[in-house]
Scaffold this motif. Structure first.
Motif, short mmCIF file in Angstrom:
data_model
loop_
_atom_site.label_atom_id
_atom_site.label_comp_id
_atom_site.label_asym_id
_atom_site.label_seq_id
_atom_site.Cartn_x
_atom_site.Cartn_y
_atom_site.Cartn_z
N GLU A 92 -39.28 -18.12 -29.87
CA GLU A 92 -39.41 -19.55 -30.15
C GLU A 92 -38.24 -20.34 -29.55
O GLU A 92 -38.44 -21.39 -28.93
N GLY A 111 -38.49 -20.48 -25.91
CA GLY A 111 -39.62 -21.30 -25.50
C GLY A 111 -39.27 -22.75 -25.24
O GLY A 111 -40.06 -23.48 -24.64
N GLY A 112 -38.07 -23.16 -25.65
CA GLY A 112 -37.65 -24.53 -25.38
C GLY A 112 -37.51 -24.81 -23.90
O GLY A 112 -37.65 -25.96 -23.46
N THR A 113 -37.23 -23.77 -23.12
CA THR A 113 -37.04 -23.94 -21.68
C THR A 113 -37.93 -23.01 -20.85
O THR A 113 -37.86 -23.03 -19.63
N GLU A 116 -41.93 -21.55 -20.52
CA GLU A 116 -43.31 -21.70 -20.98
C GLU A 116 -43.90 -20.37 -21.44
O GLU A 116 -44.70 -20.32 -22.39
N LYS A 169 -42.62 -19.69 -24.85
CA LYS A 169 -43.20 -20.69 -25.76
C LYS A 169 -44.57 -20.25 -26.25
O LYS A 169 -44.87 -20.29 -27.45
N GLU A 170 -45.42 -19.82 -25.31
CA GLU A 170 -46.77 -19.41 -25.69
C GLU A 170 -46.75 -18.09 -26.45
O GLU A 170 -47.51 -17.91 -27.41
#
Length: 422
Positions: A386, A389-391, A393, A396-397
């Motif tokens: 998580e 996932g800020g930078t 993709e 993030k998924e």
């Protein structure tokens, strides 16, 4: 065909290299490896080099591919095995090759002894002896990671089957844990302990009435309790307790009290730590069996054992470190019936992460480190997805997918990773 693999040349000398595989012979099979789960046994092999019983003496000139908890897909099947396997079959491998009628002392195993087969590779050649010993096993379940974890699961299955109990006046031992008995799993929330808990809770043919799991790390105990819950255990007829022995003034006394002062029929020790072994001995019931599962690196490791109880209370000890083909088949079968080993996995990485991770495995916290051999990716805790996932993709998924599965790795996440990673 070219393969990319992590090869062992000597003590702590692991190298990620690309090289050519020779054409397969009629009694061999070409396979694509998809996943490999890193094991402490590989750390020991790397640390010991040629001192390890399974590592050939000439690895400096003929390096071996490491990794033995792997799964993938068969690509080309030699004519000798075309009646049994076909291209496209998913597979798992039992790496411990047993030769019942062969020379004593044969210890060859994929991931330890071979130039062209090991789990930390993109493509491998499966040698004839693997098929001859029925150690190449088809996997028909979803995904690939469960098949990788079938090997460690088979080890704890083998441990349960290897325990034994006696009948006074008889010389016939009763193999297996005591059905309806009392069981303790000490130092039990590492990867293999989690596999043991998972198996005990899902087993259909026999189970303990009381299961006590101990450790000294509260965070790991809490994680185990959130995955393998007391409530689920109760629904299976098992009274499950997670105990932090660090907080106990007298662990032996309190653990025996929890057993109703009778002690435990089956005790499994999952850490090569002398006080833990001695604690296990001290809580054995009459005719109790202590299984020393954790293989020590120190060849002089020892602990005291109460031989008064051996004589008068029939206590005894057994040591196991792996499973056999039947245990692997059982592992794959129980997974097909609902056992998901994802709770063991805490890190995901690519082939580029293997060498450093293997050589430093004891210093990396968490559970199983799962490698996807066709991608490059740093070894990454699932709990960090998580934040990353800020930078990124991809992370993030993956974080979103894992959140739908109680924060655990899963087949959906695996499919996404394989489809979208570099």
């Amino acid at each position: 065909m070219k393969t990319r693999a992590v090869r062992l040349y000597g003590k702590k000398d692991l190298r990620l290299e690309e090289f050519d595989l020779p054409p397969i012979k009629e009694d061999e099979i070409l396979a694509k490896v998809v996943t490999d789960s890193l094991c402490m046994s590989s750390y020991k092999a790397s640390s010991q080099g040629t001192d390890h019983k399974r590592i050939p003496d000439d690895v400096a000139e003929n390096p071996i591919i490491i990794g033995h908890e792997f799964a993938g897909e068969l690509l080309e099947v030699g004519s000798q095995w075309a009646h049994k396997f076909k291209a496209g079959d998913k597979f798992s491998i039992q790496p411990a090759l047993y030769y019942e009628n062969g020379p004593v002392g044969i210890l060859s195993a994929p991931g330890y002894s071979y130039k062209y087969i090991g789990g930390d590779a993109t493509y491998v050649i499966i040698p004839n002896e693997v098929m001859e010993q029925d150690c190449l096993l088809k996997f028909t379940g979803e995904g690939y990671y469960p098949a990788s974890l079938a090997e460690p699961l088979s080890c704890v299955i083998g441990a349960m089957h290897a325990n034994y109990h006696t009948t006074p006046g008889s010389y016939k031992h009763k193999m297996e844990i005591v059905d309806g008995g009392k069981m303790a799993i000490l130092a039990g929330v590492g990867p293999m302990g989690l596999a043991a808990i998972n198996y005990v809770l899902h087993r259909e043919d026999r189970k303990p009435s009381l299961l006590v799991v101990t450790d000294v790390d509260q965070a790991r105990l809490d994680r185990a309790a959130s995955i393998y819950t007391v409530e689920f255990a109760a629904s299976r007829g098992i009274d499950l307790h997670y105990i932090n022995t660090r907080a106990m003034e007298d662990p032996v006394k309190e653990l025996k009290t929890l057993s109703g002062n009778s002690g435990y029929d089956d005790v499994f020790v999952f850490a090569p730590v002398r006080p833990v072994v001695e604690q296990g001995d001290a809580i054995l019931a009459f005719d109790g069996c202590l299984n020393f599962f954790a293989g020590p690196s120190d060849p002089n490791f020892s602990a005291t054992f109460n031989f008064y109880n051996v004589h008068y209370a029939y206590t005894h000890i057994v040591g196991t470190s792996g499973g056999n083909n039947d245990d692997m088949v059982e592992a794959l079968d129980i997974m097909s019936k609902g056992l998901d080993p994802a709770g063991l996995i805490t890190h995901i990485g690519g082939l580029n992460a293997v060498a450093d991770a293997t050589n430093n495995l004891p210093n990396i916290p968490g559970g199983k480190k799962l490698i996807y051999t066709h991608i490059d990716m740093p070894l990454t805790p699932i709990s960090d997805f998580e934040k990353l996932g800020g930078t990124n993709e991809l992370f993030k998924e993956l974080a979103v997918i894992c959140s739908r599965h109680k924060g655990l790795w899963n087949v959906e996440a695996e499919a996404y990773l394989l489809a979208n990673s570099k």
